[in-house]
Every structure is written in structure tokens, then in C-alpha cells.
Design a protein around this motif. Structure first.
Motif, PDB file in Angstrom:
ATOM      1  N   ARG A   1       9.800   1.969   1.028  1.00  0.00           N
ATOM      2  CA  ARG A   1      10.002   1.151   2.224  1.00  0.00           C
ATOM      3  C   ARG A   1       9.354   1.772   3.458  1.00  0.00           C
ATOM      4  NH1 ARG A   1      16.328  -0.460   1.137  1.00  0.00           N
ATOM      5  NH2 ARG A   1      15.926  -2.205  -0.278  1.00  0.00           N
ATOM      6  N   TYR A   2       9.502   3.075   3.595  1.00  0.00           N
ATOM      7  CA  TYR A   2       8.923   3.715   4.773  1.00  0.00           C
ATOM      8  C   TYR A   2       7.396   3.631   4.739  1.00  0.00           C
ATOM      9  CZ  TYR A   2       8.131   6.979   8.524  1.00  0.00           C
ATOM     10  OH  TYR A   2       7.724   7.542   9.702  1.00  0.00           O
ATOM     11  N   THR A   3       6.829   3.875   3.544  1.00  0.00           N
ATOM     12  CA  THR A   3       5.378   3.803   3.416  1.00  0.00           C
ATOM     13  C   THR A   3       4.881   2.392   3.664  1.00  0.00           C
ATOM     14  OG1 THR A   3       5.440   5.573   1.778  1.00  0.00           O
ATOM     15  CG2 THR A   3       3.434   4.251   1.877  1.00  0.00           C
ATOM     16  N   LEU A   4       5.584   1.395   3.146  1.00  0.00           N
ATOM     17  CA  LEU A   4       5.183   0.006   3.335  1.00  0.00           C
ATOM     18  C   LEU A   4       5.252  -0.375   4.814  1.00  0.00           C
ATOM     19  CD1 LEU A   4       4.358  -2.661   1.991  1.00  0.00           C
ATOM     20  CD2 LEU A   4       6.792  -3.192   1.749  1.00  0.00           C
ATOM     21  N   ALA A   5       6.324   0.025   5.490  1.00  0.00           N
ATOM     22  CA  ALA A   5       6.465  -0.295   6.913  1.00  0.00           C
ATOM     23  C   ALA A   5       5.365   0.367   7.734  1.00  0.00           C
ATOM     24  CB  ALA A   5       7.831   0.147   7.408  1.00  0.00           C
ATOM     25  N   THR A   6       5.047   1.614   7.412  1.00  0.00           N
ATOM     26  CA  THR A   6       4.014   2.335   8.152  1.00  0.00           C
ATOM     27  C   THR A   6       2.652   1.694   7.960  1.00  0.00           C
ATOM     28  OG1 THR A   6       5.272   4.377   7.878  1.00  0.00           O
ATOM     29  CG2 THR A   6       2.963   4.590   8.520  1.00  0.00           C
ATOM     30  N   ARG A   7       2.356   1.286   6.742  1.00  0.00           N
ATOM     31  CA  ARG A   7       1.068   0.646   6.465  1.00  0.00           C
ATOM     32  C   ARG A   7       0.947  -0.690   7.183  1.00  0.00           C
ATOM     33  NH1 ARG A   7       0.513   0.649   0.099  1.00  0.00           N
ATOM     34  NH2 ARG A   7      -1.487  -0.324   0.603  1.00  0.00           N
ATOM     35  N   LYS A   8       2.056  -1.417   7.279  1.00  0.00           N
ATOM     36  CA  LYS A   8       2.015  -2.698   7.978  1.00  0.00           C
ATOM     37  C   LYS A   8       1.807  -2.504   9.477  1.00  0.00           C
ATOM     38  CE  LYS A   8       4.872  -5.260   4.659  1.00  0.00           C
ATOM     39  NZ  LYS A   8       6.184  -5.913   4.439  1.00  0.00           N
TER      40      LYS A   8
ATOM     41  N   GLU B   1       3.776  -4.428  -6.092  1.00  0.00           N
ATOM     42  CA  GLU B   1       3.791  -3.730  -7.378  1.00  0.00           C
ATOM     43  C   GLU B   1       2.834  -2.544  -7.396  1.00  0.00           C
ATOM     44  OE1 GLU B   1       3.055  -6.581 -10.412  1.00  0.00           O
ATOM     45  OE2 GLU B   1       4.907  -7.716 -10.029  1.00  0.00           O
ATOM     46  N   GLU B   2       1.710  -2.675  -6.692  1.00  0.00           N
ATOM     47  CA  GLU B   2       0.753  -1.556  -6.648  1.00  0.00           C
ATOM     48  C   GLU B   2       1.380  -0.355  -5.949  1.00  0.00           C
ATOM     49  OE1 GLU B   2      -3.635  -0.410  -4.829  1.00  0.00           O
ATOM     50  OE2 GLU B   2      -2.866  -2.447  -4.642  1.00  0.00           O
ATOM     51  N   LEU B   3       2.074  -0.610  -4.836  1.00  0.00           N
ATOM     52  CA  LEU B   3       2.702   0.477  -4.107  1.00  0.00           C
ATOM     53  C   LEU B   3       3.834   1.093  -4.928  1.00  0.00           C
ATOM     54  CD1 LEU B   3       2.932   2.170  -1.568  1.00  0.00           C
ATOM     55  CD2 LEU B   3       4.397   0.401  -0.578  1.00  0.00           C
TER      56      LEU B   3
ATOM     57  N   PRO C   1      19.217  -5.009  -0.495  1.00  0.00           N
ATOM     58  CA  PRO C   1      18.561  -5.674   0.633  1.00  0.00           C
ATOM     59  C   PRO C   1      17.410  -4.840   1.153  1.00  0.00           C
ATOM     60  CG  PRO C   1      20.638  -4.719   1.308  1.00  0.00           C
ATOM     61  CD  PRO C   1      20.583  -4.601  -0.170  1.00  0.00           C
ATOM     62  N   SER C   2      16.397  -5.507   1.662  1.00  0.00           N
ATOM     63  CA  SER C   2      15.204  -4.819   2.130  1.00  0.00           C
ATOM     64  C   SER C   2      15.429  -4.287   3.536  1.00  0.00           C
ATOM     65  CB  SER C   2      14.004  -5.774   2.127  1.00  0.00           C
ATOM     66  OG  SER C   2      12.860  -5.118   2.591  1.00  0.00           O
ATOM     67  N   THR C   3      15.625  -2.965   3.642  1.00  0.00           N
ATOM     68  CA  THR C   3      15.775  -2.311   4.945  1.00  0.00           C
ATOM     69  C   THR C   3      14.853  -1.122   5.004  1.00  0.00           C
ATOM     70  OG1 THR C   3      17.562  -0.946   4.089  1.00  0.00           O
ATOM     71  CG2 THR C   3      18.195  -2.997   5.169  1.00  0.00           C
ATOM     72  N   ILE C   4      14.468  -0.727   6.199  1.00  0.00           N
ATOM     73  CA  ILE C   4      13.576   0.406   6.374  1.00  0.00           C
ATOM     74  C   ILE C   4      14.407   1.643   6.684  1.00  0.00           C
ATOM     75  CG2 ILE C   4      11.633   1.309   7.679  1.00  0.00           C
ATOM     76  CD1 ILE C   4      11.040  -1.144   5.971  1.00  0.00           C
ATOM     77  N   ALA C   5      14.240   2.668   5.868  1.00  0.00           N
ATOM     78  CA  ALA C   5      14.982   3.905   6.069  1.00  0.00           C
ATOM     79  C   ALA C   5      14.170   4.857   6.915  1.00  0.00           C
ATOM     80  CB  ALA C   5      15.301   4.542   4.727  1.00  0.00           C
ATOM     81  N   ASP C   6      14.866   5.712   7.674  1.00  0.00           N
ATOM     82  CA  ASP C   6      14.179   6.734   8.455  1.00  0.00           C
ATOM     83  C   ASP C   6      13.630   7.797   7.527  1.00  0.00           C
ATOM     84  OD1 ASP C   6      14.847   5.437  10.753  1.00  0.00           O
ATOM     85  OD2 ASP C   6      16.760   6.517  10.970  1.00  0.00           O
ATOM     86  N   GLY C   7      12.549   8.439   7.941  1.00  0.00           N
ATOM     87  CA  GLY C   7      11.974   9.500   7.129  1.00  0.00           C
ATOM     88  C   GLY C   7      10.523   9.693   7.473  1.00  0.00           C
TER      89      GLY C   7
END
Length: 733
Positions: free
Chosen positions: A488-495, A508-510, A721-727
Motif C-alpha cells: 500500500r505504501y509503495t502504491l500510494a507513493t508511486r501514484k 497484480e504486478e506490484l 479495507p484499502s488503507t495507506i499505512a505509515d512507513g
């Protein structure tokens, strides 16, 4: 001649003292008394052991001799009225009998279980004990006073642990007028009363000591029975039992060897007999497997499994599965639930009629019989006899063939029809046939070899519902949470950086890149602290070890030699400790053994009948050895590749093997273990694995490990649920 001492009074079972009485012959001389009787009996057992076959009645004699030797030794030691010379002579003779007992047990180590503290003493053993005492001129033990029968169900004051799940209450409220079913015809009644004055149970049990041509009732040819099952086909021998149920037969002692599909036969027999709702009582180790098999073979029927106090069960389910260990909590409402059929798996578990679980099972069967005269009853066991013909008693009573004192009407009618009495020549053969026709079904692998593949893998899911199981599920959740956080963190950062456009669903790739990074970091030792896929699988293996060993012990008792495979030494240690506790002889093959020790252990397994199990390391014993004296393999831990699994099975599935081979994979239900098993099958090809034994490898162990992590992360993303975690940003490259 010195006067013989009197036997002192002793404590009865309820702790009270009995008055002193003279149990010894008043003019006992050399050659008389209990010691010559014991010596004669033990020599007969020794001779049977030397011939290589100890019958159940000789096992009973062995136990009785051992018990009486213990008592006589204690009496001789403590009796102050015996002279020292006399005491020494008597102890020497008793020591001689004890030596013969020890030598006999060395030939057949299963006899050791009869000497354990708390070993059950059957009614036949009690009767033989009194016969020996009478033969020695001693007074037999008095008949014990009947203890009040415990009220196991329907009592006014339920036991503290008795429960009624809420969904069961809801079902009762939805159907408050559950009337008994008396529509079926009553059981056949005897036309005559020629045998009414005979004691028949002992002759019936003894009729099975003499053997016979067949231990299987006549079975019809299977017809075409459609139950909405997809991609599953009954084998011929399985279809015969289902056809018998469809034709109206309602009691079965299904004693097929393990590996012949007794679970499927029972489920489809219940379908053919419309025996719903169906109660299934099983050992804990196979509880999850029954639910799995029910979903495969009877997909139109709902199944529920009772755990603990039953908070999660479905009271409206067609099939209710409960294990022996928690039956005491639920026996009350189960007796009033309106079941039309009952299956007891591993039915030899109820052989001791004095045990609480046996009393509960028998009481439940009576409750069902009272309400439904055409109910289906099935006792499943690959080990119908453990120590004695008397082991049949509780099983026959569960099936409704006998009661405490005599055959019930259906069996009595068959015995009357023979026209014979126990005093007549041919009675025992005819009586044995009459009982078998009541519903005994016994087939061996070699008998139905044309039905089953030369080699097959059978999965046995087990529930890890104790503290260790909870720990494993917590560790799995921890690993999944860590993967999900990185995703989730990587996906949010890329977006945010505009690397990818926002899209719905799981990337699925990620997912695969996150899983690959976790696997890479784990392999190099640079990953974060916490659980990884390897430590998780090891924990699962440790948790399954005892359950896998228990199942291997059951197999060894029922079908002979078993090969037990594990990956880790601590799992092998647990297995060996379990076999030691059960009195099962075993050998071991490990990587740290010398070539000489390895050779000796293999030779012992191949040639020594007392060595029933060989415990093998997957890496040390997976290749290069022949163990084809066994046809059953237990895989306590899963391999990372199908090739490693196939190589292990091929230790028994090779030239020289005369029986079909079954490999039992022990799978931890509701864990990553189940996903791993499916991945291994997918990589190798299920059809090749089950039918032709192909060991063609598709993919590597790293592929399976990666796919396991991908499956774990994907399932976690779908269920949370889709939430963004800190990290911090995870570097995937």
C-alpha cells in the motif's frame, strides 16, 4: 508341612475393605495352586508367539497371567507366615513366568500395551481370571456391584460444561414439533423362540475367532447414482456400499483398509438413504477432512463443524461434525436434534464401554433409534479389533445389532433362521455369517487393486485449534500485514509521483514485486525482523507433528508398516516420542547417522515385524533406499517441490511393491499450508501426480515460495479495507 497362609482382606474398587477370607486351597501342595496354572497358560501364549501369530484370546490370557503374577508376587513378599525358604522357591517360580512374559513381549511388542497402568481389562479377561483362580482351587473374585449409570443426556441438572449453541436453539424454535418417524417397517422379529434361553453374545464373539472365507456381506452391483458431483467418480467397491444403502440396508461396519475411501462411501450412503440431518462423530485429527470431503462429495448439502462450545456452528446444516473430545458438552442437544443418521469414524475409539465417550456415542445412537426406526448407522474403522474379540461389543451395540445382554430382534431373527443352537455342529460358522450379513464390509487394497491407482496422494486436513494454532495464525497475519503495508505504501507513493495512473482493483504486478522482494530479503538474511515464509512453515510443521504421528500410529495398527517423512529434526523427535509412548516400534533415518547405523535401521524396518514405522528425513532418506515392505507413507511436512515429494513416495512405490501405494499429506487447515499444497499440485499437474506417478518438475522451489507469498498477500488485500499505512518507501529494484 507348614500350614499355608490365609489370604488377607483387600480393598474393593470403591475403597471399602472386604473381610479376610481363605482364597488358597486348604491342602495346597507342589503342582497345585495358582503358579502351575499361570505357567501352563504362559507357555501356550509363548508357543503361539513362536509360531508368529497370537490370537485375541491368547492376548487376553497374556494380560491375565501378567496381572495374577503381579498379585501373587505382592502377596508372597508381604505374607509373614511364609518361611524364607518357601518364599524364595515361590519367587523363583514366579520370576520364571515373568521371564517367559518378557520374552514373548519381545517377539510381539504390541503385548506391552496390555501391561500399562490403566490398561482396560475386558469382560473376557475378567472371566478368564476367575476361571484360572477356580482351576487353582482359589475363590474367584466376587461380581462387582453395578455402579449407577451416569445420566449422559437429558438430566435435570446438566453438567457444567453442557452447552446449547444459539443457532441450534433457533432451529428448534423454527421446528418445534419434530415428531418421531415411525413410518418405516419395524425390524424383523424372530418367528420362533428356540434360542431364547441361550446365552448368545459369547458364542457370537467366539465365532469370529475361527475365521472364515469372507468378512464382507454380499453387496449389490453399483448402479448409476447421480448426486450432482462434478469431476468425481466413485470406484466400483465404493459404489457397492452406496447401492446397498439405496436398496434399504441401514447398518454398516465399514472396515475397509485405510486408503479405500470410507469417508466418501459414508457421505454418499447417507445421501442414498436420505439420512439427514446426519451426525458424524470423529477424532479431532480428521474433523477438518470430513468437512472438506463433504464439500467435494455432497456439495448440495451444508456441513458444519463444532468447535469448542459451538458458537460458530450452523444449527440448520444437513451434516453436523463433532469430535470425541468435546462430545460431552454437546451430547444433550445432539440427542434431541432429530438426526436420521449417525456415522462414527475410527470406531475402535469406543471399544471401551466404560469410557465417557463410548457411553455418549451409545446413548446418542439409542436416542436416534427411538425417533427413527429406519435411521442409518455406520461405524468406520480400518482396525475393527485391537486386542480382543470383545472389542466388537460396543461397535455392534452402536449399530443396534445387540444390547447389553443379547442380540436384538433383527440379528436374533437371522440366528433363529439358521435352525442351529450353540451346541450344534456348524453353529459358529452360521452365526458368523449372520452377523456379517447385518452389515460388515471389509475390503483390502489388494482385493480392489483394479479400482485404485497404483499410487495416489490423499490430503488429510487437520485443525490447529489450540494455543499453538492461534500462534501460527497470528504469525501468518503478521507476515501478511507486513506485506500489505509495503504494497500500500509503495502504491500510494508511486501514484503521488505520477509513476502510475490510479486504477481500481489489486495491482497484480506490484503484488509479485513485493512478494519477490520479501523472498529475496529473507534469503539473504537482510529482511526485517519478524516471521517469514520459512519460519512460518517450520512452526506449522512443529504444530502438525503430534497429529501426523498419531495418524501414522493408527495406520501402523491397522495396515502394517508405515513410512513417516518430515523435513525438520524437531518434527522427527516429536514423532518418535509419540511412537515410544504408544508402544510402537520404530527405526530412524537421519542425516547425521553413520552408514552402519543407517543400514541397520533400514534392515530392521525391512525384516523385523516389531518395527512398524520408519521415521525419515526428507533430505536424508528421499533417495537411494528401498522401503517397499510398506504401502503407506505419511508426509508430515510439505516439500517446496513436487519432485522432493515424489522421490519420498518412490521409496515404497518401486519394483517389488505388490500393493497400491497411498501417501497421506497432513495439511494444516486455514493456514498457508493449504495454499502451498495446492501450488505444488498446480506446478506438477494433479493428474500426473495422482494417476501415473510422473515426477516431471514444473518450476522450482523458489517459484512455489514466491507464489505462496503472492497468494498470501492477494488474499489479505481482498479481505481488508484499502488503507495507506505509515512507513518508509520500500525499494523494490
Amino acid at each position: 508341612m507348614a500350614q499355608r497362609p490365609q489370604r488377607r482382606g483387600g480393598a474393593t474398587r470403591n475403597g471399602s475393605r472386604t473381610p479376610s477370607r481363605d482364597r488358597r486351597h486348604p491342602q495346597e501342595r507342589d503342582g497345585e495352586g495358582i503358579i502351575p496354572v499361570l505357567a501352563k497358560a504362559v507357555r501356550q501364549v509363548e508357543a503361539a508367539a513362536q509360531r508368529g501369530r497370537i490370537r485375541p484370546n491368547q492376548r487376553t490370557a497374556y494380560q491375565v497371567v501378567a496381572l495374577l503374577v503381579r498379585e501373587e508376587r505382592a502377596r508372597v513378599r508381604s505374607d509373614a507366615t511364609i518361611s524364607e525358604g518357601e518364599r524364595t522357591a515361590m519367587m523363583t517360580r514366579l520370576d520364571g513366568i515373568a521371564t517367559i512374559l518378557a520374552k514373548t513381549a519381545a517377539r510381539d511388542t504390541t503385548l506391552l500395551a496390555l501391561l500399562a497402568d490403566g490398561a482396560a481389562v475386558s469382560p473376557a479377561a475378567a472371566s478368564l481370571r476367575n476361571d484360572m483362580l477356580k482351576a487353582a482351587g482359589l475363590e474367584p473374585d466376587p461380581e462387582p456391584e453395578a455402579a449407577p449409570e451416569p445420566e449422559v443426556m437429558g438430566s435435570a441438572a446438566p453438567a457444567p460444561r453442557t452447552v446449547i449453541p444459539q443457532t441450534v436453539i433457533a432451529r428448534q424454535l423454527a421446528n418445534p414439533f419434530l415428531a418421531p418417524d415411525f413410518s418405516a417397517a419395524q425390524a424383523p422379529r424372530p418367528k420362533t423362540n428356540r434360542l431364547g434361553s441361550w446365552e448368545l453374545l459369547s458364542p457370537l464373539f467366539r465365532s469370529f475367532e475361527y475365521g472364515g472365507e469372507s468378512s464382507c456381506m454380499p453387496l449389490p452391483e453399483p448402479g448409476r447414482v447421480v448426486h450432482g458431483i462434478e469431476d468425481l467418480e466413485l470406484m466400483h467397491h465404493q459404489g457397492q456400499v452406496v447401492a446397498a444403502a439405496a436398496e434399504g440396508h441401514r447398518t454398516f461396519l465399514l472396515a475397509d483398509e485405510p486408503g479405500l475411501g470410507k469417508t466418501a462411501q459414508a457421505l454418499l450412503a447417507a445421501e442414498a438413504a436420505s439420512a439427514y440431518p446426519l451426525l458424524v462423530v470423529v477424532p479431532n485429527v480428521v474433523k477438518a477432512n470430513w468437512a472438506h470431503e463433504a464439500a467435494l462429495w455432497t456439495p448440495r448439502r451444508s456441513a458444519t463443524v463444532i468447535h469448542g462450545d459451538g458458537e460458530s456452528i450452523d444449527g440448520f446444516a444437513d451434516i453436523v461434525i463433532v469430535n470425541y473430545e468435546i462430545l460431552d458438552r454437546h451430547v444433550g442437544w445432539l440427542g434431541r436434534h432429530g438426526f436420521r443418521g449417525m456415522v462414527v469414524d475410527e470406531a475402535h475409539f469406543i471399544k471401551n464401554k466404560t469410557s465417557q465417550r463410548s457411553q455418549h456415542v451409545l446413548a446418542l445412537s439409542e436416542k436416534i433409534r427411538e425417533r427413527t426406526h429406519n435411521a442409518l448407522f455406520m461405524a468406520l474403522t480400518g482396525t475393527p479389533l485391537i486386542n480382543d474379540i470383545e472389542d466388537f461389543r460396543a461397535i455392534w451395540q452402536f449399530l443396534g445389532w445387540i444390547d447389553d445382554k443379547k442380540p436384538r430382534p433383527a440379528l436374533m431373527a437371522k440366528l433363529e433362521d439358521t435352525g442351529l443352537a450353540p451346541s450344534d455342529h456348524g453353529f459358529y460358522t452360521a452365526a458368523r455369517t449372520s452377523v456379517i450379513d447385518m452389515g460388515i464390509v471389509r475390503r483390502r487394497k489388494v482385493d480392489v487393486a483394479s479400482d485404485i491407482p497404483a499410487r495416489r496422494v490423499a490430503d488429510l486436513p487437520v485443525e490447529l485449534d489450540d494455543a499453538v494454532g492461534r500462534s501460527i495464525r497470528a504469525a501468518e497475519a503478521e507476515l501478511a500485514a507486513r506485506l500489505m503495508e509495503r504494497y500500500r505504501y509503495t502504491l500510494a507513493t508511486r501514484k503521488e509521483s505520477g509513476v502510475v495512473a490510479e486504477k481500481e482493483g489489486i495491482d497484480e504486478e506490484l503484488v509479485r514485486r513485493v512478494a519477490a522482494a520479501e523472498l529475496k530479503n529473507t534469503g539473504t538474511g537482510s529482511g526485517e525482523k519478524g516471521e517469514n515464509v520459512f519460519t512460518l512453515m517450520r512452526k506449522i510443521g512443529q504444530a502438525k507433528a503430534g497429529l501426523a504421528a498419531d495418524y501414522a500410529a493408527q495406520l501402523a495398527r491397522s495396515v502394517g508398516k508405515v513410512v513417516f517423512f518430515a523435513k525438520h529434526l524437531d518434527v522427527m523427535d516429536v514423532a518418535e516420542a509419540t511412537f515410544e509412548k504408544r508402544g510402537i516400534g520404530y527405526a530412524s533415518i537421519r542425516g547425521d547417522q553413520s552408514p552402519k547405523a543407517r543400514k541397520e535401521n533400514i534392515e530392521a524396518f525391512l525384516t523385523d515385524d516389531s518395527v512398524e514405522v520408519i521415521v525419515c528425513s526428507l533430505t536424508a532418506a528421499g533417495v537411494g533406499i528401498n522401503l517397499q515392505v510398506a504401502s503407506n507413507v505419511v508426509l508430515a511436512e510439505l516439500s517446496w517441490t513436487s519432485a522432493e515429494q515424489t522421490q519420498a513416495i518412490d521409496r515404497v512405490h518401486r519394483i517389488g511393491q505388490t500393493e497400491p501405494v497411498t501417501a497421506w499429506r497432513i495439511i494444516a487447515a486455514q493456514t498457508i499450508d493449504s495454499q502451498l499444497a495446492q501450488l505444488i499440485d498446480d506446478k506438477a499437474g494433479l493428474a500426473a501426480r495422482a494417476l501415473d506417478g510422473s515426477d516431471e518438475e514444473v518450476g522450482s522451489s523458489a517459484d512455489v515460495q514466491l507464489e505462496a507469498l503472492v497468494a498470501l498477500l492477494t488474499e489479505a488485500l481482498r479481505s481488508e479495507p484499502s488503507t495507506i499505512a505509515d512507513g518508509d518507501l520500500l525499494t523494490l529494484e
